[in-house]
Design an enzyme around this catalytic site. Structure first.
Site, PDB file in Angstrom:
ATOM      1  N   THR A  59       0.830  -1.205   0.000  1.00 48.62           N
ATOM      2  CA  THR A  59       0.000   0.000   0.000  1.00 48.62           C
ATOM      3  C   THR A  59       0.864   1.255   0.000  1.00 48.62           C
ATOM      4  OG1 THR A  59      -1.705  -1.206   1.196  1.00 48.62           O
ATOM      5  CG2 THR A  59      -1.895   1.187   1.163  1.00 48.62           C
ATOM      6  N   CYS A  60       1.906   1.255   0.804  1.00 46.47           N
ATOM      7  CA  CYS A  60       2.808   2.416   0.854  1.00 46.47           C
ATOM      8  C   CYS A  60       3.507   2.603  -0.492  1.00 46.47           C
ATOM      9  CB  CYS A  60       3.836   2.251   1.965  1.00 46.47           C
ATOM     10  SG  CYS A  60       3.102   2.135   3.608  1.00 46.47           S
ATOM     11  N   ALA A  61       3.950   1.520  -1.074  1.00 47.33           N
ATOM     12  CA  ALA A  61       4.600   1.590  -2.382  1.00 47.33           C
ATOM     13  C   ALA A  61       3.637   2.153  -3.431  1.00 47.33           C
ATOM     14  CB  ALA A  61       5.103   0.205  -2.794  1.00 47.33           C
TER      15      ALA A  61
END
Length: 166
Positions: A59-61
């Site tokens: 998700t962060c990526a």
């Protein structure tokens, strides 16, 4: 202290995001070149702070990829992607992914950013990392938008964050 969630379970943060209308606290983070990245270094520009737990999560990526894509079309605006990831990891990620339109900032040297922005998760499985949030700052350093994502495992509301930029 604010409350968000991780996979539906409540997670508390160390404080609150700076309120809309307030002056955004300056910060000093570490860039991929190990030089300082500070809010004051972007004077005269709008700044979007994409704050998240770690580039090592999908998700962060995705959020960094999406902000990189969106940043290409933002005038007089810098996007800073902020986590506790080491600058080496951020550099590797950005190089591998072709990320060229955002700047990464690591808070590995200092706890001041987490304290001033209230983003450190104080409980839950990711305790100690940053809660997913977005802060948008205008050219004079005033906060235009500040929101913790309601669910850390989901991407932020890009449209709401960028709507304040016009």
């Amino acid at each position: 202290m604010a409350t968000t969630a991780f996979k539906g379970n409540p997670v508390h943060t160390s404080g609150e995001l700076p309120p809309v209308g307030s002056q955004a606290p300056d910060f000093t983070l570490v860039g991929v070149d190990l030089d300082d990245v500070s809010l004051s270094s972007f004077g005269g520009q709008r700044v979007v702070l994409n704050i998240f737990p770690s580039l090592d999560t999908s998700t962060c990526a995705r959020s960094v990829r999406k902000f990189n894509e969106l940043a290409a079309d933002l005038d007089n605006t810098t996007v800073v992607c902020i986590s506790k990831d080491l600058p080496f990891a951020a550099n590797r990620f950005c190089t591998t992914e072709g990320i060229e339109n955002v700047i990464t900032g690591s808070a590995f040297r200092s706890h001041a950013f987490a304290k001033d922005y209230g983003v450190r998760m104080s409980d839950g499985p990711l305790e100690g990392l940053f809660a997913r949030s977005v802060v948008v700052v205008d050219e004079k350093g005033k906060v235009l938008y500040a929101e913790f994502a309601p669910e850390i495992s989901e991407e932020p509301d890009y449209d709401a964050a960028l709507a304040v930029l016009g």
